[in-house]
Design a protein around this motif. Structure first.
Motif, PDB file in Angstrom:
ATOM      1  N   LYS A 115       0.907  -1.177   0.013  1.00 54.32           N
ATOM      2  CA  LYS A 115       0.150  -0.022  -0.037  1.00 54.32           C
ATOM      3  C   LYS A 115       0.686   1.257  -0.058  1.00 54.32           C
ATOM      4  O   LYS A 115       0.659   2.031  -0.554  1.00 54.32           O
ATOM      5  CB  LYS A 115      -0.937  -0.044   1.304  1.00 54.32           C
ATOM      6  N   THR A 154      -0.820  -0.323  14.697  1.00 53.06           N
ATOM      7  CA  THR A 154      -1.461  -0.371  13.040  1.00 53.06           C
ATOM      8  C   THR A 154      -2.285   1.158  12.946  1.00 53.06           C
ATOM      9  O   THR A 154      -2.826   1.831  13.882  1.00 53.06           O
ATOM     10  CB  THR A 154      -2.636  -1.494  13.153  1.00 53.06           C
ATOM     11  N   SER A 195      -4.539   2.889   9.842  1.00 50.90           N
ATOM     12  CA  SER A 195      -5.011   2.627   8.515  1.00 50.90           C
ATOM     13  C   SER A 195      -4.444   3.710   7.437  1.00 50.90           C
ATOM     14  O   SER A 195      -3.899   4.825   7.613  1.00 50.90           O
ATOM     15  CB  SER A 195      -6.592   3.067   8.541  1.00 50.90           C
ATOM     16  N   GLU A 206      -6.106   5.758   5.449  1.00 51.07           N
ATOM     17  CA  GLU A 206      -6.641   6.805   5.623  1.00 51.07           C
ATOM     18  C   GLU A 206      -6.085   7.867   6.652  1.00 51.07           C
ATOM     19  O   GLU A 206      -5.820   9.100   6.402  1.00 51.07           O
ATOM     20  CB  GLU A 206      -8.095   6.798   5.952  1.00 51.07           C
ATOM     21  N   GLN A 207      -5.723   7.324   7.758  1.00 47.46           N
ATOM     22  CA  GLN A 207      -5.193   7.861   8.934  1.00 47.46           C
ATOM     23  C   GLN A 207      -3.527   8.460   8.470  1.00 47.46           C
ATOM     24  O   GLN A 207      -3.565   9.559   8.893  1.00 47.46           O
ATOM     25  CB  GLN A 207      -5.002   6.993  10.265  1.00 47.46           C
ATOM     26  N   MET A 265       2.288  -2.427   6.584  1.00 46.55           N
ATOM     27  CA  MET A 265       0.810  -1.793   5.826  1.00 46.55           C
ATOM     28  C   MET A 265       0.150  -2.835   5.074  1.00 46.55           C
ATOM     29  O   MET A 265      -1.115  -2.651   4.775  1.00 46.55           O
ATOM     30  CB  MET A 265       1.030  -0.689   5.259  1.00 46.55           C
ATOM     31  N   ASP A 281      -9.786  -2.449  -1.167  1.00 41.28           N
ATOM     32  CA  ASP A 281      -9.249  -1.114  -1.307  1.00 41.28           C
ATOM     33  C   ASP A 281      -9.657  -0.595  -2.606  1.00 41.28           C
ATOM     34  O   ASP A 281      -9.988   0.560  -2.436  1.00 41.28           O
ATOM     35  CB  ASP A 281      -7.581  -1.289  -0.951  1.00 41.28           C
TER      36      ASP A 281
END
Lengths: 395, 250, 288
Positions: free
Chosen positions: A43, A60, A62, A64-65, A145, A152
């Motif tokens: 990713k 972890t 995400s 988006e974060q 990741m 996705d």
């Protein structure tokens, strides 16, 4: 000898006979090998890692974060469930803010060690670092990741193919864009197309028909860039003025141009279907006192319903795959469309606009091939269903 | 009074003259048969009574055709209304791709009748009139295409009866059917003539002899002879008629 | 009587709407053509057609684009015509009727339904990258050739199908082999119709942009290509560039109109040529 030559030619003919099948197989093969590679790519941008301080509780994050952190939309670790500390971003070129050039060595040979030192000293740091600078003795925490996943892509709401540290390849906005533009185009084209088919098949006399038919066929031969050019110059300002929009390049503009382009297909196929309605049926209806219009409406149109459906579906197929005209007039914004009066972007336009800039074999390149597969599958489904319907009608 | 009166009719397809100076009268509630070899104009002639020839481009007609004393070719004639009065059954059964019920009811729908009870009653009456009711009464929703050829043709007759015409035109109604179905149609014509004036085109001479009151013999666009069926078949006045009915040509 | 009046009124209304919609379409389409012709005709001159673009594409002509399109037409025809015609011959004359022919026909139909941008992707993956032709006339021609295959195959097959079997039988009866029959009887008879199809496919090829975006087309080239491995300019892509990017959109407009007019003229000429050929041969056959 003559026999021998004849055999050779016959062999060549046979091979040629299968050329389309071979091409289709090749297309499938190449699109899939390039496109499927996307799912074995990480990713995070290829060759980079996201790293944290070892004392950070976060294990972890995400995609988006991470994106929001690097866009300064998330600025404190407590927003993602960590301690109340301001986030410090670290990119490779920030290194000179922390160390003098001589500390890094003449050949930059000390960079890995310095990065390791930096990460271990700052608890609130998040780093985006090339893998080549991360050695085995790295003192920070590397975030795994994982690879780009099916969901996705197919359920992703964002298409941001060239962002760092993480690109987004969610195709939803492109699919909705494609559907919006195509369906509205057909909605616009349908009443006109069917009306023209009725007029040509049932109302017009021979002379008018002999003039109109070739004109309509001619239009299907005009290149799509010319339609796009016309759209850009005439329809874009028109849409802008009528709806008082900041820009005229919208989904609706694309739909109008596509509607004009789809008309010849819709008219020709529907007219053929109407002409296939047997004379005996028209005569029966007229002999019962039905007017000409009643006969058209109650006998001819129901009789040719499947042909008209094929026309619609073929029109949609053409609209879905159309590239240049749409590229030129829809404004190309990759946001999930909530209305037809916004700029939006279709799958083919995305491929055309971005493939030139995507490095060969890279994630972005593969993602565009994946779009190609989706486009290929959509049009194949459309074609097969039309063929299925028309084959069924022949029986 | 005569139901149909034709006076000095010429009919042209473009420059080709298909009918030459034809005059005849048809009385009410009679069956009149048109016979003659293929291409003699008999099918063209029957399509004059409901102006079906209008559909073919570049045709025209001179002379007068009166039905119930009114010239149907005068300007301003409502052709739809004429066709409601003059029903037609075609050579090949041509039911619509709809249910049996909807086929029979179609003529009522297009003529603006919306009363469901009346339509239902009329469909039943017409199917009975066409001697089909007993065979289909339990499957009115079925597609008309599920019926046999003979049943389809009787359905087309029922369809024509439903709009209560006073004249029925039949263009070789049995030519595409087997002998048993043909017999049924002929029986039906006997019944129908009590209520309708019937004009039938046939090239089956026995059929003409069996069912018609009067017969007209056509040859190359001319009406050679028109008389009581008995006379035509036993004692024709013209040699040409004689030759045809005795099977010397045609 | 009221009822028949209503029926007539409805019919009048319906016919009115249908005719109006039809003529509205025709009007829009004619307006579009007239719009481009009127604005483009002033730009067209011998100089426009025979010189290269100058001043960052705000001046000069479109010669390299015309030549490039010409090369692409020739290149794609050299690939698609022989293979497509042979394929059509195989389907109509050799392939056992039934499932096989249906399968091939299905594949041909499917191929013709694939969007042109997908051909572009395929051409890029296979010809440009895998086979290493790079962005070149060769890669572009092959991609366009594949795109026009279905048209060539279909017209050949249709043209052969229209030849009555009695001619083939006549030839066999004189002792000709199958191949001789095809070469001396069937194919010559089908030639007019095949030619029409080939010309129409040229029209299609000359207007396609998406397949050459990534396989061949150059934004701007000062000199003409001198090998099949060079890139080239092409009319449709040139129009796209003039309309959407470049140094000065306003100054490029007139050139864009001229280019659009040249593209439309190609389509017109191709269609007229196809019609004339069809008519010419139809008369000739009648006279015999």
């Amino acid at each position: 000898m003559k026999r021998f030559i004849e055999k050779i030619i016959q062999g060549m003919l046979t091979v040629s006979g299968f050329v389309t099948s071979i091409v289709i197989l090749l297309i499938v093969l190449f699109l899939f090998t390039e496109g499927a590679g996307l799912f074995s790519k990480p990713k995070v941008e290829d060759g980079y890692e996201i790293v944290l301080n070892k004392k950070n509780d976060i294990n972890t994050l995400s995609a988006e974060q991470i994106k929001d952190m690097f866009d300064d939309k998330i600025t404190n670790w407590n927003e993602v469930g960590g301690k109340n500390q301001d986030i410090v971003l670290f990119r490779l070129n920030d290194i000179t803010n922390y160390f003098a050039e001589e500390e890094l060595g003449e050949q930059l040979e000390h960079v890995p060690a310095k990065i390791s030192e930096l990460i271990s000293q700052h608890e609130e740091i998040i780093g985006f670092i090339p893998q080549e600078y991360i050695k085995n003795d790295f003192a920070g925490k590397r975030l795994d990741m994982g690879n780009i996943k099916f969901k996705d892509v197919f359920f992703g709401k964002e298409w941001i193919p060239t962002a760092t540290p993480i690109s987004f390849f969610g195709i939803l906005p492109l699919i909705t864009g494609t559907l919006w533009v195509s369906l509205v185009a057909i909605l616009i084209a349908l009443p006109f197309g069917v009306a023209a088919a009725i007029y040509l098949a049932e109302i017009a006399n021979h002379k008018i028909r002999d003039i109109l038919k070739p004109v309509i066929e001619l239009l299907s031969g005009i290149p799509s860039v010319v339609y796009g050019f016309f759209g850009l110059i005439v329809i874009v300002p028109l849409v802008q003025n009528i709806f008082h929009l900041p820009v005229g390049e919208t989904g609706l503009t694309g739909s109008i141009v596509l509607a004009i382009m789809a008309l010849p297909t819709i008219i020709t196929v529907s007219e053929d279907a109407m002409r296939n309605c047997p004379r005996s049926m028209r005569e029966a209806s007229l002999a019962l006192g039905g007017s000409k219009w009643q006969t058209i409406f109650k006998i001819v149109i129901p009789y040719s319903a499947s042909g008209i459906t094929s026309a619609i579906v073929l029109g949609i197929g053409r609209a879905v795959g159309e590239t240049m005209a749409v590229l030129m007039v829809t404004g190309n914004s990759a946001i999930i469309a909530t209305g037809i009066l916004q700029p939006l972007r279709t799958i083919p336009a995305t491929i055309a606009a971005e493939l030139g800039e995507a490095p060969d074999g890279g994630v972005h390149y593969q993602a565009l091939f994946l779009l190609g597969i989706i486009l290929f599958l959509i049009t194949q489904i459309i074609n097969s269903s039309v063929e299925y319907v028309s084959a069924k009608n022949k029986l | 009074m005569n139901k149909i009166e034709v006076k000095n009719v010429d009919f042209y397809y473009g420059n080709f003259q298909a009918l030459k100076n034809i005059s005849l009268e048809i009385e009410e509630n009679k069956v009149v048969a048109f016979i003659g070899p293929s291409g003699c104009g008999k099918s063209t002639f029957i399509r004059i009574f409901n102006r079906m020839n209008d559909l073919i481009p570049e045709t025209h007609l001179t002379g007068t055709v009166n039905i119930d004393g009114i010239d149907i070719y005068q300007k301003g004639t409502n052709v739809d209304a004429l066709r409601k009065k003059v029903g037609m059954v075609f050579q090949r059964p041509n039911p619509f791709p709809k249910s049996i019920f909807d086929n029979v009811a179609y003529g009522l729908y297009v003529n603006g009748i919306k009363d469901k009870k009346y339509i239902k009653q009329k469909v039943e009456e017409s199917l009975q009139g066409a001697a089909l009711w007993d065979e289909v009464k339990d499957e009115l929703k079925k597609s008309a295409f599920a019926l046999s050829g003979g049943q389809q043709q009787r359905l087309c007759i029922a369809r024509a009866l439903a709009i209560s015409p006073s004249i029925l035109l039949m263009d070789e109604p049995a030519s595409a059917l087997d002998p048993i179905s043909t017999a049924k149609i002929e029986e039906l014509i006997w019944e129908l003539k009590k209520t309708y004036t019937i004009v039938i085109v046939t090239h089956n001479m026995q059929q003409a002899a069996r069912i018609s009151d009067k017969t007209a013999y056509f040859y190359l666009g001319e009406m050679i002879e028109y008389d009581d069926t008995k006379i035509i078949f036993t004692n024709p006045k013209k040699e040409s008629t004689q030759n045809y009915i005795t099977g010397r040509f045609g | 009587m009221n009822q028949t009046k209503r029926k007539r009124r409805n019919q009048k209304l319906a016919f009115g709407i249908v005719s109006m919609l039809t003529y509205l379409i025709v009007l829009i389409l004619i307006l579009m053509l007239v719009f481009i012709i009127v604005r483009g005709i002033g730009v067209i001159s011998w100089e426009f057609l025979s010189t290269a673009p100058t001043d960052g594409m705000t001046g000069g002509g479109i010669l390299p684009a015309i030549i490039g399109t010409l090369y692409l037409i020739i290149g794609s025809a050299a690939f698609a015509f022989p293979i497509g015609i042979m394929s059509g011959i195989y389907m109509n004359e050799y392939a056992p009727k039934g499932k096989l022919v249906r399968l091939i026909r299905m594949m041909t139909n499917n191929l013709s339904g694939i969007p042109s941008i997908v051909f572009g992707l395929f051409g890029m993956a296979l010809f440009v990258n895998k086979l290493g032709f790079g962005d070149s006339i060769l890669a572009g021609s092959l991609t366009l050739g594949i795109l026009s295959l279905p048209i060539v195959i279909r017209t050949t097959e249709e043209a052969l199908k229209a030849i009555p079997d009695s001619f083939r039988e006549g030839s066999y009866a004189l002792g000709a082999t199958k191949l001789q029959t095809i070469g001396k009887v069937t194919l010559p008879m089908a030639l007019p119709n095949i030619t029409t199809g080939l010309i129409l496919s040229i029209g299609r090829v000359s207007g396609e942009t998406a397949p050459i975006l990534f396989t061949c087309a150059a934004y701007f080239l000062p000199q003409l290509p001198d090998s099949v491995l060079d890139q080239c300019m092409a009319l449709p892509y040139h129009l796209y560039v003039l309309a959407t990017s470049g140094t000065n959109l306003e100054l490029q407009r007139p050139i864009a109109y001229g280019t659009a007019l040249v593209l439309i003229s190609i389509v017109l000429i191709v269609n007229i040529a196809a019609t004339l050929i069809r008519k010419y041969f139809a008369n000739k056959v009648k006279m015999n």
